[in-house]
Design a protein around this motif. Structure first.
Motif, PDB file in Angstrom:
ATOM      1  N   MET A   1       6.997  11.609  -6.934  1.00  0.00           N
ATOM      2  CA  MET A   1       6.346  11.364  -5.680  1.00  0.00           C
ATOM      3  C   MET A   1       5.073  12.205  -5.659  1.00  0.00           C
ATOM      4  SD  MET A   1       7.879  11.648  -1.788  1.00  0.00           S
ATOM      5  CE  MET A   1       9.369  12.317  -2.416  1.00  0.00           C
ATOM      6  N   SER A   2       3.986  11.597  -5.247  1.00  0.00           N
ATOM      7  CA  SER A   2       2.735  12.337  -5.153  1.00  0.00           C
ATOM      8  C   SER A   2       2.013  11.968  -3.866  1.00  0.00           C
ATOM      9  CB  SER A   2       1.848  12.048  -6.362  1.00  0.00           C
ATOM     10  OG  SER A   2       1.535  10.675  -6.428  1.00  0.00           O
ATOM     11  N   GLU A   3       1.194  12.859  -3.400  1.00  0.00           N
ATOM     12  CA  GLU A   3       0.434  12.618  -2.187  1.00  0.00           C
ATOM     13  C   GLU A   3      -1.015  12.372  -2.561  1.00  0.00           C
ATOM     14  OE1 GLU A   3      -0.263  14.743   2.114  1.00  0.00           O
ATOM     15  OE2 GLU A   3       1.607  15.053   1.028  1.00  0.00           O
ATOM     16  N   ILE A   4      -1.638  11.392  -1.907  1.00  0.00           N
ATOM     17  CA  ILE A   4      -3.034  11.083  -2.160  1.00  0.00           C
ATOM     18  C   ILE A   4      -3.873  12.057  -1.345  1.00  0.00           C
ATOM     19  CG2 ILE A   4      -4.838   9.333  -1.975  1.00  0.00           C
ATOM     20  CD1 ILE A   4      -2.618   7.230  -2.264  1.00  0.00           C
ATOM     21  N   GLY A   8      -2.914  11.609   3.417  1.00  0.00           N
ATOM     22  CA  GLY A   8      -1.577  11.684   3.993  1.00  0.00           C
ATOM     23  C   GLY A   8      -0.628  10.644   3.423  1.00  0.00           C
ATOM     24  N   ALA A   9      -1.153   9.681   2.664  1.00  0.00           N
ATOM     25  CA  ALA A   9      -0.309   8.652   2.053  1.00  0.00           C
ATOM     26  C   ALA A   9       0.485   9.269   0.908  1.00  0.00           C
ATOM     27  CB  ALA A   9      -1.154   7.497   1.532  1.00  0.00           C
ATOM     28  N   VAL A  10       1.696   8.745   0.691  1.00  0.00           N
ATOM     29  CA  VAL A  10       2.550   9.221  -0.377  1.00  0.00           C
ATOM     30  C   VAL A  10       2.818   8.065  -1.335  1.00  0.00           C
ATOM     31  CG1 VAL A  10       4.826  10.153  -0.939  1.00  0.00           C
ATOM     32  CG2 VAL A  10       3.626  10.940   1.104  1.00  0.00           C
ATOM     33  N   VAL A  11       2.694   8.332  -2.629  1.00  0.00           N
ATOM     34  CA  VAL A  11       2.980   7.340  -3.659  1.00  0.00           C
ATOM     35  C   VAL A  11       4.266   7.756  -4.351  1.00  0.00           C
ATOM     36  CG1 VAL A  11       2.198   6.288  -5.816  1.00  0.00           C
ATOM     37  CG2 VAL A  11       0.546   6.840  -4.007  1.00  0.00           C
ATOM     38  N   ILE A  12       5.226   6.839  -4.428  1.00  0.00           N
ATOM     39  CA  ILE A  12       6.492   7.105  -5.099  1.00  0.00           C
ATOM     40  C   ILE A  12       6.513   6.267  -6.369  1.00  0.00           C
ATOM     41  CG2 ILE A  12       9.002   6.999  -4.926  1.00  0.00           C
ATOM     42  CD1 ILE A  12       8.599   7.137  -1.837  1.00  0.00           C
ATOM     43  N   TYR A  28      16.013   4.399  -2.456  1.00  0.00           N
ATOM     44  CA  TYR A  28      15.111   5.359  -1.841  1.00  0.00           C
ATOM     45  C   TYR A  28      15.641   5.728  -0.462  1.00  0.00           C
ATOM     46  CZ  TYR A  28      11.843   3.977  -5.479  1.00  0.00           C
ATOM     47  OH  TYR A  28      11.251   3.732  -6.684  1.00  0.00           O
ATOM     48  N   PRO A  32       9.502   9.987   2.852  1.00  0.00           N
ATOM     49  CA  PRO A  32       8.608  10.906   3.555  1.00  0.00           C
ATOM     50  C   PRO A  32       7.950  10.229   4.758  1.00  0.00           C
ATOM     51  CG  PRO A  32       7.634  10.178   1.492  1.00  0.00           C
ATOM     52  CD  PRO A  32       9.027   9.633   1.530  1.00  0.00           C
ATOM     53  N   GLY A  33       7.537  11.032   5.692  1.00  0.00           N
ATOM     54  CA  GLY A  33       6.799  10.516   6.836  1.00  0.00           C
ATOM     55  C   GLY A  33       7.660  10.071   8.000  1.00  0.00           C
TER      56      GLY A  33
END
Length: 120
Positions: A1-4, A8-12, A28, A32-33
């Motif tokens: 998981m990483s954050e852009i 604030g967007a999260v990429v899984i 999943y 997050p969020g």
């Protein structure tokens, strides 16, 4: 998981590192969020696979993208196929078996974590 950065967007990313959608089953929970849902991504070319009879205390929505599956929902059976959305109400026993051309779908659980009661 990483954050852009700064968005604030999260990429899984896919846990097995593949970059395609084939033969992919992943759960999943606690996304997050605070989105309040959990997801199952499922893609298989196999026929006749799927979970045994169970229920949830919340609705489950199946967005079928490819192939088909025979669903048992309560006392009924139906064939769900690509392009359809099936909503199973809360507290309703259900299961499915994938069809001859496999199955790809997104299962949306209306809970931030899975709460499954296995009936068989």
């Amino acid at each position: 998981m990483s954050e852009i950065a700064n968005s604030g967007a999260v990429v899984i990313d896919r846990a097995d590192g593949r970059d395609d959608g084939e033969d992919w089953t992943e759960n999943y929970t606690e996304l997050p969020g605070g989105v309040g849902i959990s997801l199952i991504l499922e893609s298989t070319s196999q026929e006749g696979v799927g979970p045994r009879l169970h229920l949830h205390h919340y609705p489950e929505t199946f967005v079928i993208r490819r192939g088909s599956a025979v669903f048992t929902v309560g006392d009924s059976q139906l064939v769900g196929k690509a392009g359809q959305i099936i909503v199973v109400p809360a507290e309703t026993p259900h299961k499915f078996r994938t069809g001859p051309d496999g199955y790809e779908a997104l299962h949306i659980h209306e809970s931030s974590s899975f709460e499954t009661v296995w009936l068989e």
